[in-house]
Scaffold this motif. Structure first.
Motif, PDB file in Angstrom:
ATOM      1  N   LEU A  23       0.808  -1.218   0.000  1.00 42.34           N
ATOM      2  CA  LEU A  23       0.000   0.000   0.000  1.00 42.34           C
ATOM      3  C   LEU A  23       0.841   1.267   0.000  1.00 42.34           C
ATOM      4  O   LEU A  23       0.483   2.255  -0.644  1.00 42.34           O
ATOM      5  CB  LEU A  23      -0.902   0.017   1.234  1.00 42.34           C
ATOM      6  CG  LEU A  23      -2.229  -0.683   1.069  1.00 42.34           C
ATOM      7  CD1 LEU A  23      -3.013  -0.606   2.350  1.00 42.34           C
ATOM      8  CD2 LEU A  23      -3.008  -0.002  -0.046  1.00 42.34           C
ATOM      9  N   ARG A  66      -4.231   2.170   9.468  1.00 39.95           N
ATOM     10  CA  ARG A  66      -5.314   1.311   9.949  1.00 39.95           C
ATOM     11  C   ARG A  66      -5.098  -0.137   9.495  1.00 39.95           C
ATOM     12  O   ARG A  66      -5.327  -1.068  10.273  1.00 39.95           O
ATOM     13  CB  ARG A  66      -6.644   1.859   9.405  1.00 39.95           C
ATOM     14  CG  ARG A  66      -7.862   1.208   9.943  1.00 39.95           C
ATOM     15  CD  ARG A  66      -8.121   1.559  11.383  1.00 39.95           C
ATOM     16  NE  ARG A  66      -9.143   0.667  11.911  1.00 39.95           N
ATOM     17  CZ  ARG A  66      -9.406   0.486  13.192  1.00 39.95           C
ATOM     18  NH1 ARG A  66      -8.723   1.156  14.086  1.00 39.95           N
ATOM     19  NH2 ARG A  66     -10.336  -0.335  13.573  1.00 39.95           N
ATOM     20  N   LEU A  77      -4.731  -3.313  11.974  1.00 34.00           N
ATOM     21  CA  LEU A  77      -5.658  -4.443  11.906  1.00 34.00           C
ATOM     22  C   LEU A  77      -4.955  -5.734  11.534  1.00 34.00           C
ATOM     23  O   LEU A  77      -5.232  -6.781  12.097  1.00 34.00           O
ATOM     24  CB  LEU A  77      -6.754  -4.161  10.875  1.00 34.00           C
ATOM     25  CG  LEU A  77      -7.820  -3.156  11.276  1.00 34.00           C
ATOM     26  CD1 LEU A  77      -8.713  -2.880  10.096  1.00 34.00           C
ATOM     27  CD2 LEU A  77      -8.649  -3.688  12.428  1.00 34.00           C
ATOM     28  N   ASP A 128     -10.256 -10.278  -1.769  1.00 31.23           N
ATOM     29  CA  ASP A 128     -11.670 -10.186  -1.409  1.00 31.23           C
ATOM     30  C   ASP A 128     -12.188 -11.591  -1.108  1.00 31.23           C
ATOM     31  O   ASP A 128     -12.160 -12.481  -1.951  1.00 31.23           O
ATOM     32  CB  ASP A 128     -12.457  -9.566  -2.570  1.00 31.23           C
ATOM     33  CG  ASP A 128     -13.906  -9.355  -2.210  1.00 31.23           C
ATOM     34  OD1 ASP A 128     -14.278  -9.706  -1.078  1.00 31.23           O
ATOM     35  OD2 ASP A 128     -14.643  -8.828  -3.045  1.00 31.23           O
ATOM     36  N   GLU A 137     -15.195 -12.750  -0.521  1.00 31.20           N
ATOM     37  CA  GLU A 137     -16.395 -13.157  -1.254  1.00 31.20           C
ATOM     38  C   GLU A 137     -16.046 -13.552  -2.691  1.00 31.20           C
ATOM     39  O   GLU A 137     -16.571 -14.528  -3.224  1.00 31.20           O
ATOM     40  CB  GLU A 137     -17.404 -12.007  -1.229  1.00 31.20           C
ATOM     41  CG  GLU A 137     -18.755 -12.317  -1.817  1.00 31.20           C
ATOM     42  CD  GLU A 137     -19.563 -13.307  -0.998  1.00 31.20           C
ATOM     43  OE1 GLU A 137     -20.545 -13.819  -1.518  1.00 31.20           O
ATOM     44  OE2 GLU A 137     -19.189 -13.574   0.171  1.00 31.20           O
ATOM     45  N   ASP A 138     -15.099 -12.807  -3.295  1.00 27.77           N
ATOM     46  CA  ASP A 138     -14.648 -13.132  -4.653  1.00 27.77           C
ATOM     47  C   ASP A 138     -14.043 -14.525  -4.692  1.00 27.77           C
ATOM     48  O   ASP A 138     -14.335 -15.320  -5.583  1.00 27.77           O
ATOM     49  CB  ASP A 138     -13.579 -12.129  -5.093  1.00 27.77           C
ATOM     50  CG  ASP A 138     -14.156 -11.044  -5.964  1.00 27.77           C
ATOM     51  OD1 ASP A 138     -15.382 -11.075  -6.183  1.00 27.77           O
ATOM     52  OD2 ASP A 138     -13.390 -10.190  -6.421  1.00 27.77           O
ATOM     53  N   ARG A 170     -14.634 -16.920  -2.672  1.00 26.92           N
ATOM     54  CA  ARG A 170     -15.676 -17.927  -2.438  1.00 26.92           C
ATOM     55  C   ARG A 170     -16.430 -18.226  -3.733  1.00 26.92           C
ATOM     56  O   ARG A 170     -16.673 -19.374  -4.073  1.00 26.92           O
ATOM     57  CB  ARG A 170     -16.647 -17.409  -1.376  1.00 26.92           C
ATOM     58  CG  ARG A 170     -17.467 -18.498  -0.719  1.00 26.92           C
ATOM     59  CD  ARG A 170     -18.542 -17.901   0.166  1.00 26.92           C
ATOM     60  NE  ARG A 170     -19.452 -17.056  -0.585  1.00 26.92           N
ATOM     61  CZ  ARG A 170     -20.367 -17.530  -1.431  1.00 26.92           C
ATOM     62  NH1 ARG A 170     -20.482 -18.810  -1.629  1.00 26.92           N
ATOM     63  NH2 ARG A 170     -21.160 -16.688  -2.069  1.00 26.92           N
ATOM     64  N   VAL A 171     -16.775 -17.140  -4.482  1.00 28.89           N
ATOM     65  CA  VAL A 171     -17.488 -17.350  -5.741  1.00 28.89           C
ATOM     66  C   VAL A 171     -16.589 -18.100  -6.724  1.00 28.89           C
ATOM     67  O   VAL A 171     -17.043 -18.976  -7.456  1.00 28.89           O
ATOM     68  CB  VAL A 171     -17.954 -15.999  -6.318  1.00 28.89           C
ATOM     69  CG1 VAL A 171     -18.503 -16.181  -7.721  1.00 28.89           C
ATOM     70  CG2 VAL A 171     -19.005 -15.380  -5.422  1.00 28.89           C
TER      71      VAL A 171
END
Lengths: 534, 173
Positions: free
Chosen positions: B27, B96, B100, B109, B111-112, B114-115
């Motif tokens: 980053l 941050r 974390l 991602d 969810e990505d 998982r799909v």
């Protein structure tokens, strides 16, 4: 004194509200009152603005006494004032919803004290972008709304939001840099950034330079509007934000991109040089977006994909550059802002009542909360384009314009549009069948909230309240308001279509806009199209 | 319009480095890349102002073409302020992320993923359905006073079949 002279207040009032709410950061009740009052005032002002140009005409306001083409101009015409009214109405509803959620949940999930000032700045940015008659001021408007949206996107700073926020911020900054580069090049080529002045001077450039500038601006706006293949950032970043934030982003931010594309296509680069690539992009946006939606289990992600997909309809209307097509696109933008936002708000309610937004975990909501089912059903059918809703009317307008155009590509788009509409119906019907109709016990992983008897005390978002208080009245009320607004768009579709058609005619003609900004005696250059005639 | 070659070369170098850096996964490097891109764009805007000239303070003795074009500088000033805000925000995000996850990298991602690993097989749509869907499956058929398996009886009914099954009615012909 013309009412249009008060147009800058549409930007100033929300910024004033942001300053006041920032001062009142420790008094949440006063904060709520101030932000709702100022946003209502803005909405009222914008309604007057719309009324003043309802029958046509354009008004320009020069800021600070600097005359165009040097000073900053704000332009009020039918398209911009219509967008202002719809966007402010939607943001007011979302603000009420968000305060309801904040009052119900406390500050853990979303620190509401920061929410109010940021949200009002976002609204100011959106208004500035809609009113701007100046390419650089448009950029500033975009930056205001984007910077506010970065903060709203990462509200609370949890892991998933930060992850999604990074994607969103980096993509947005890159698109802004592209926009700024295009502005620099436009200025280098013409020596002005005033849009009315550019409308005349860009026409004098040679075709190569013109096409380069045109493509650069369209790419920059295409990223913001999420047009395929520049749309992949959207379903990745929107769903993780808090429900009201996702709702307002889905309704407004991409539409500001579409608005900028419309202005570029009609005012700055009239004619049909890039219509074919735009049509192909529109077709791919519609079909690829909706296929993505069919693969999703999570309602928020599914809606993000339908959002991308339906941007394709607007680009389709724009790419036809005919009065009928553009008018239908203007109508469709107004319709889609309202419907998409209300669907996201309802999803927020579903998440509260059912404990999850994933259809794997939901079931039986129609029985548990018939009102919630109704609130979902009406905008969902509207989105899919079931008669007699406004989604159907908008799509019919686009199809008619496509058939009128009569090229093979236009027919392909008409077929693609019908297909997308059917697939949207399939996507929302699947959500309906699984989340609302089946018994909660049939869900793959049912959420405990659904199986608990009414009035039981359950742990859920906001923890340890009984199942009835999971739907606070303010949240349901504001959602209901938006759904009613969506239905009102259907009822008043006739006058609205007349206005959008007039707006489209004015935009394609350009005379009204250029005369309003630069004076009545400016010569407006003819538009050359390869097909001959408009 | 004429432009300054040095400015152009510096601008090109900044763009190249900026694009290289935003393609990294770290980053902090992405942030540095964004800053370089913003500064390169500022140089581009400056270059559109043409030759350097006198400060644009009005005086009767100076001819109009001797002034510098002030507009690009106003634009740069605005864009510097904006990139300052974005840089500050990105630094906050980076901090941050570090708090974390103890790392300075862009996460995948969930969810990505998982799909992506979900098989295309869907239990509801793609499960194998037995051919015999009747509620009362037929095992045998009585034909000419004898029982023959249902499958064979069906085959004999088909056009082109010469009904070769030996049986009472076939005997003696």
């Amino acid at each position: 004194m013309n009412i249009a002279s008060f147009a800058p207040l549409a930007v100033v009032l929300p910024i004033l509200g942001a300053a006041l709410t920032f001062l009142l950061i420790r008094h949440s009740r006063a904060q709520r009152a101030v932000s709702i009052a100022l946003l209502s005032l803005t909405l009222l002002l914008e309604c007057f603005l719309l009324a003043s140009v309802w029958d046509g005409g354009t008004a320009a306001v020069t800021i600070g006494g600097w005359l165009p083409p040097w000073g900053i101009v704000m332009v009020v015409d039918q398209f911009s004032s219509l967008m202002l009214v719809v966007s402010s109405a939607v943001s007011l509803a979302v603000l009420v919803y968000a305060t309801g959620q904040g009052m119900a949940d406390g500050d853990q999930d979303a620190p509401v004290s920061i929410f109010h000032p940021t949200y009002l700045i976002l609204v100011a940015g959106v208004s500035n972008a809609f009113l701007s008659g100046d390419l650089f001021n448009l950029y500033v408007g975009f930056e205001i709304l984007l910077t506010a949206s970065y903060v709203l996107m990462t509200l609370g700073g949890t892991g998933p939001r930060i992850r999604a926020g990074v994607t969103y911020v980096v993509v947005s900054v890159v698109s802004s840099v592209l926009f700024l580069i295009s502005i620099a090049m436009v200025y280098g080529a013409t020596g002005t950034v005033n849009m009315a002045d550019l409308a005349i001077k860009l026409g004098e450039l040679d075709q190569g330079t013109k096409t380069l500038l045109h493509v650069m601006l369209l790419v920059a706006f295409g990223i913001k509007a999420a047009v395929f293949p520049l749309s992949f950032w959207l379903p990745d970043s929107y769903p993780t934000a808090p429900a009201p934030v996702t709702a307002v982003f889905a309704g407004l931010l991409t539409k500001v991109g579409v608005y900028a594309m419309v202005r570029t296509e009609t005012l700055l680069f009239p004619g049909d040089t890039l219509n074919t690539p735009l049509m192909v992009a529109a077709l791919l946006t519609m079909v690829v977006g909706i296929l993505g939606a069919l693969a999703q289990d999570d309602i928020k992600r599914l809606l993000s994909f339908t959002l991308v997909s339906h941007i394709g309809y607007m680009v389709f209307g724009l790419a036809m550059s005919s009065t009928a097509g553009l008018g239908a696109a203007v109508f469709y933008v107004a319709h889609h802002i309202t419907i998409q936002t209300s669907l996201f708000l309802v999803t927020g309610l579903i998440e509260r009542r059912g404990g999850s937004s994933s259809v794997d975990r939901l079931g039986g909501l129609a029985k548990l909360s018939p009102l919630l089912a109704l609130l979902f059903f009406v905008p969902a059918m509207n989105l899919a384009g079931i008669p007699p809703f406004s989604g159907f009317l908008g799509k019919v307008g686009l199809m008619q314009a496509g058939i009128e155009l009569g090229t093979p590509l236009a027919y392909a788009l008409v077929i693609g549009g019908v297909l997308t509409s059917l697939l949207t119906l399939l996507a929302v019907a699947r959500v309906w069948n699984r989340a609302f109709w089946r018994s909660p016990a049939d869900a793959e992983h049912p959420d405990p909230v659904l199986l608990a008897p009414p009035l039981a005390r359950v742990a859920g978002p906001g923890a340890k309240r009984n199942t009835v208080t999971l739907l606070p009245r303010t949240m349901v009320g504001s959602t209901l308001g938006l759904v009613v607004l969506g239905v009102a768009l259907t009822v008043f579709a006739g006058p609205l279509f007349t206005v959008s058609d007039q707006a489209a005619e004015d935009m394609l003609d350009r005379t009204s806009y250029i005369h309003a900004v630069l004076g009545e005696d400016t010569v407006v250059p003819m538009v050359l199209t390869s097909g001959g005639g408009k | 319009m004429s432009v300054n070659l040095t400015l152009l070369i510096v601008m090109g170098a900044l763009y190249a480095c900026g694009i290289y850096l935003i393609l990294e996964r770290s980053l902090t490097r992405v942030l540095l890349g964004l800053m370089l891109l913003a500064n390169a764009t500022n140089l581009l805007i400056l270059a559109t102002g043409g030759y350097s000239g006198l400060a644009p303070l009005y005086s009767k003795d100076i001819a109009a073409q001797d002034y510098n074009d002030p507009l690009p500088q106003a634009l740069i000033l605005t864009s510097i302020v904006i990139s300052f805000a974005v840089t500050a925000f990105m630094l906050g995000i980076i901090y941050r992320t570090w708090v974390l996850a103890r790392q300075d990298e862009i996460q995948d991602d969930v969810e990505d993923l998982r799909v992506a690993v979900t098989p295309s097989f869907d239990a509801e749509d793609d499960a194998e359905i037995p051919e015999e869907t009747s509620e009362f499956p037929v095992a045998t058929v009585v034909a000419g006073g004898r029982e023959i398996p249902a499958e064979r009886a069906a085959a004999e009914e088909k056009p082109g079949s010469n009904n070769v099954a030996p049986g009472p009615e076939g005997v003696g012909k």
